[in-house]
Design a protein around this motif. Sequence first.
Motif, PDB file in Angstrom:
ATOM      1  N   GLN A  49     -81.107  -7.756  -0.624  1.00 12.62           N
ATOM      2  CA  GLN A  49     -81.155  -6.844   0.517  1.00 12.62           C
ATOM      3  C   GLN A  49     -82.585  -6.359   0.724  1.00 12.62           C
ATOM      4  OE1 GLN A  49     -79.091  -3.205  -0.408  1.00 12.62           O
ATOM      5  NE2 GLN A  49     -78.743  -2.744   1.736  1.00 12.62           N
ATOM      6  N   ALA A  64     -82.005   0.269   9.056  1.00 10.08           N
ATOM      7  CA  ALA A  64     -81.785  -1.139   9.389  1.00 10.08           C
ATOM      8  C   ALA A  64     -81.992  -1.951   8.115  1.00 10.08           C
ATOM      9  CB  ALA A  64     -82.745  -1.609  10.471  1.00 10.08           C
ATOM     10  N   ASP A  65     -81.168  -2.972   7.913  1.00 13.96           N
ATOM     11  CA  ASP A  65     -81.374  -3.854   6.767  1.00 13.96           C
ATOM     12  C   ASP A  65     -80.787  -5.229   7.014  1.00 13.96           C
ATOM     13  OD1 ASP A  65     -78.641  -3.880   6.058  1.00 13.96           O
ATOM     14  OD2 ASP A  65     -78.895  -2.519   4.397  1.00 13.96           O
ATOM     15  N   VAL A  93     -76.322 -10.968   6.706  1.00 18.44           N
ATOM     16  CA  VAL A  93     -75.667  -9.803   7.303  1.00 18.44           C
ATOM     17  C   VAL A  93     -76.753  -8.821   7.738  1.00 18.44           C
ATOM     18  CG1 VAL A  93     -74.056  -7.914   6.924  1.00 18.44           C
ATOM     19  CG2 VAL A  93     -73.671 -10.126   5.805  1.00 18.44           C
ATOM     20  N   THR A  95     -77.503  -5.091   9.501  1.00 20.47           N
ATOM     21  CA  THR A  95     -76.870  -3.817   9.845  1.00 20.47           C
ATOM     22  C   THR A  95     -77.895  -2.828  10.358  1.00 20.47           C
ATOM     23  OG1 THR A  95     -77.074  -2.965   7.586  1.00 20.47           O
ATOM     24  CG2 THR A  95     -75.038  -4.079   8.122  1.00 20.47           C
ATOM     25  N   THR A  96     -77.429  -1.931  11.208  1.00 22.22           N
ATOM     26  CA  THR A  96     -78.226  -0.795  11.668  1.00 22.22           C
ATOM     27  C   THR A  96     -77.316   0.424  11.630  1.00 22.22           C
ATOM     28  OG1 THR A  96     -77.667  -1.151  13.987  1.00 22.22           O
ATOM     29  CG2 THR A  96     -79.688  -2.181  13.185  1.00 22.22           C
ATOM     30  N   GLY A  97     -77.926   1.575  11.540  1.00 28.04           N
ATOM     31  CA  GLY A  97     -77.115   2.781  11.498  1.00 28.04           C
ATOM     32  C   GLY A  97     -77.925   4.048  11.664  1.00 28.04           C
TER      33      GLY A  97
END
Length: 102
Positions: A49, A64-65, A93, A95-97
Amino acid sequence: TVTLKYHWTNLGQFQPYVGAGVNYTAFIATDPPAGRHVHYDSSFGGALQAGFDYRLNDHWAINADVRKIWISTDVRITGDMTASDSVDINPWVVTTGVAYRF
């Protein structure tokens, strides 16, 4: 997926991180054609990651990753035909958050 992450926190609002860990995948729902049964073995594999938190203030951050996950499973098809094989899925994969910290 469980990862241990290392954060660099001396860069002000921008806080990048890297992580490594393990992934467990259980296949629980298949919808094969009538007359066939499909079984996927569960899978353990590695995960990497990289990402960042961008602190907006003391409580809010944008995140974000990206993760690379290794999934390898054996699949067996039975019924009106019989077959088996090994399948590597290995997704990326992204992702943002938005995070709130107390």
